[in-house]
Scaffold this motif. Structure first.
Motif, PDB file in Angstrom:
ATOM      1  N   GLU A   1      45.016  47.182  42.684  1.00  0.00           N
ATOM      2  CA  GLU A   1      43.933  47.024  42.875  1.00  0.00           C
ATOM      3  C   GLU A   1      43.665  46.538  41.200  1.00  0.00           C
ATOM      4  OE1 GLU A   1      43.721  50.521  44.874  1.00  0.00           O
ATOM      5  OE2 GLU A   1      43.063  49.975  46.670  1.00  0.00           O
ATOM      6  N   GLU A   2      44.650  47.532  40.143  1.00  0.00           N
ATOM      7  CA  GLU A   2      44.226  47.298  38.452  1.00  0.00           C
ATOM      8  C   GLU A   2      44.701  46.535  38.133  1.00  0.00           C
ATOM      9  OE1 GLU A   2      48.215  49.610  37.409  1.00  0.00           O
ATOM     10  OE2 GLU A   2      46.313  51.356  36.896  1.00  0.00           O
TER      11      GLU A   2
ATOM     12  N   ARG B   1      40.738  44.967  39.141  1.00  0.00           N
ATOM     13  CA  ARG B   1      39.748  45.549  38.098  1.00  0.00           C
ATOM     14  C   ARG B   1      39.770  44.622  36.740  1.00  0.00           C
ATOM     15  NH1 ARG B   1      40.885  49.996  40.958  1.00  0.00           N
ATOM     16  NH2 ARG B   1      39.356  51.234  42.467  1.00  0.00           N
TER      17      ARG B   1
ATOM     18  N   GLU C   1      38.508  41.311  36.546  1.00  0.00           N
ATOM     19  CA  GLU C   1      37.223  41.402  36.331  1.00  0.00           C
ATOM     20  C   GLU C   1      36.710  42.160  35.382  1.00  0.00           C
ATOM     21  OE1 GLU C   1      36.343  41.587  41.150  1.00  0.00           O
ATOM     22  OE2 GLU C   1      36.865  43.509  40.400  1.00  0.00           O
ATOM     23  N   ARG C   2      37.188  42.917  34.526  1.00  0.00           N
ATOM     24  CA  ARG C   2      36.433  43.462  33.768  1.00  0.00           C
ATOM     25  C   ARG C   2      36.579  42.712  32.484  1.00  0.00           C
ATOM     26  NH1 ARG C   2      37.349  44.964  28.817  1.00  0.00           N
ATOM     27  NH2 ARG C   2      40.231  44.437  29.122  1.00  0.00           N
TER      28      ARG C   2
ATOM     29  N   HIS D   1      31.378  47.136  36.764  1.00  0.00           N
ATOM     30  CA  HIS D   1      31.686  47.762  38.075  1.00  0.00           C
ATOM     31  C   HIS D   1      31.391  49.276  38.177  1.00  0.00           C
ATOM     32  CE1 HIS D   1      35.748  45.628  37.151  1.00  0.00           C
ATOM     33  NE2 HIS D   1      35.639  45.425  38.411  1.00  0.00           N
TER      34      HIS D   1
ATOM     35  N   GLU E   1      32.569  45.851  42.746  1.00  0.00           N
ATOM     36  CA  GLU E   1      33.136  47.735  43.284  1.00  0.00           C
ATOM     37  C   GLU E   1      34.818  47.084  44.098  1.00  0.00           C
ATOM     38  OE1 GLU E   1      31.282  51.044  45.864  1.00  0.00           O
ATOM     39  OE2 GLU E   1      30.203  49.592  45.405  1.00  0.00           O
TER      40      GLU E   1
ATOM     41  N   ASN F   1      37.972  44.292  48.402  1.00  0.00           N
ATOM     42  CA  ASN F   1      37.194  43.559  46.326  1.00  0.00           C
ATOM     43  C   ASN F   1      36.134  42.657  46.190  1.00  0.00           C
ATOM     44  OD1 ASN F   1      38.275  40.823  45.145  1.00  0.00           O
ATOM     45  ND2 ASN F   1      37.695  42.591  44.447  1.00  0.00           N
TER      46      ASN F   1
END
Length: 404
Positions: free
Chosen positions: A39-40, A43, A46-47, A53, A119, A144
């Motif tokens: 998940e990290e 994220r 994507e960032r 988010h 999200e 995801n």
């Protein structure tokens, strides 16, 4: 043959209990560590790619899904409504209606587009008991998900960028898709009746796939009810395929929710909605990773990255200090001392751990560490700081290599 259901329990990654219910696995600490690392990664990827988010509720009023089309096209796979205060609420089967409402809640200019909303959120499917299994078919899913609201001219570029995000994620996870599929509608009333929108969205996805140079196959009857999609397919050790990642083009929900943005001409225009998932559901992604790597995860995903093995009780203090230093660097380390068995037995127990650090009297005195890699290689003793910095660098780079 690796089976994630058996391995997942043997490695204490996840389990189930009849009291909680079928299709509702719980994650144990080592499984939670794998999930958290994945998940990290997503994220942060994507960032860096320009996504913002958000969080949205796992419940929505039935009316929300009537507008989106889920209720008329997908209700058989949804949990029944719950009546609260005279209103009907539903556990969401998808995140897209919430994101459409969030976009609609503010005025938008063409200068803001593409607007990328991501999200990691829960959703629920009323799967029949007979099809449930391990992490691959569950009733509570952590997805995801992301939705890109853009102009028609931006669709091809955004969809191609989503495919590149997927490619990089798969490389970091050490997995190779078996094929790419252009999923098209089939006969029957399962799909939204809007021929012109289907033709336009299919043409756009073909354009993206052709420009990418990827080989792909077309499959009728595999589209989402509102639009076609690119499915990135993986296979388990038995050759059974499943979809891990997707890119979808949707003209339907922007119209249903009356989404608009102000164009350069000052008039209101309808955005296009791209749905995309880099790793799909966390559950299915971890199931595939367990089977593909047979529990020997890439270093950045491994539940325990360093096994610290003091030769005798005299080195236990040095081992504990090393574990603390690893934690400060963001590395997951555990010590196993003589009370856990002979050194040979402890090395065998840590066979899936990427790095096994043996601390004897000589290493403790010299401040150097003797390292075994999971693949059997033994490195020359290295100063503690140098070793940890190199491992931390490989982990931070999401490398699939144990050493460079």
């Amino acid at each position: 043959m690796a089976d994630h259901r058996r391995l997942g329990r043997e490695l204490e990654l996840f389990d189930t209990d009849p009291l909680i219910g079928a299709g509702l696995p719980y994650w144990l600490p080592d499984g939670a560590a794998v999930r958290h690392a994945l998940e990290e990664y997503v994220r942060e990827a994507e960032r860096r790619a320009g996504y913002r988010h958000v969080y949205s509720p796992v419940l929505g009023k039935r009316e929300l899904y009537e507008i989106s089309g889920h209720w008329s096209h997908y209700s058989e796979d949804m949990f029944p409504p719950m009546e609260v205060g005279g209103e009907e609420f539903v556990l969401r089967p998808s995140l897209c209606p919430h994101h459409a409402v969030m976009f609609r809640s503010r005025a938008h200019s063409y200068r803001e587009l593409p607007l990328r909303m991501a999200e990691l959120g829960g959703m629920f499917r009323s799967e029949l008991s007979g099809v449930l299994g391990g992490l691959t078919r569950v009733r509570a899913i952590q997805l995801n998900d992301a939705h890109i609201f853009c102009t028609l001219d931006q669709v091809a570029e955004e969809a191609a960028a989503a495919l590149e995000l997927i490619r990089r994620a798969h490389a970091a996870m050490g997995i190779v898709p078996v094929r790419h599929r252009l999923s098209l509608p089939g006969p029957g009333g399962k799909y939204v009746a809007a021929p012109e929108k289907w033709e336009r969205s299919i043409a756009l996805l073909r354009e993206v796939l052709d420009a990418s140079g990827l080989d792909y196959e077309e499959a009728e009857g595999e589209a989402a009810f509102y639009g076609p999609k690119i499915d990135v397919q993986v296979a388990d050790p038995a050759g059974r395929e499943s979809t891990l990642s997707t890119v979808q083009i949707d003209f339907h929900q922007p119209e249903r929710f009356d989404l608009k943005y102000i164009g350069p001409d000052g008039a209101k225009h309808r955005p296009v909605m791209i749905h995309r998932s880099v790793v799909g559901s966390v559950e299915r992604a971890v199931a595939h990773l367990v089977e593909h790597h047979a529990g020997a995860f890439p270093g950045w995903l491994a539940p325990v990255q360093l096994a610290v093995l003091p030769v005798s009780d005299a080195e236990s203090g040095a081992a504990a200090r090393l574990v603390e230093r690893c934690a400060a660097l963001g590395l997951r380390a555990e010590a196993a001392g003589p009370g856990d068995g002979t050194l040979g037995a402890r090395i065998r127990a840590a066979r899936l751990v990427p790095y096994q650090v043996v601390i004897g009297a000589r290493e403790a005195a010299a401040g150097q560490l003797s390292v075994r890699l999971r693949d059997g290689r033994r490195l020359d003793p290295l100063p503690e700081g140098e070793l940890l910095d190199r491992i931390a660098g490989l982990v931070a780079a999401h490398s699939t290599e144990l050493w460079d």
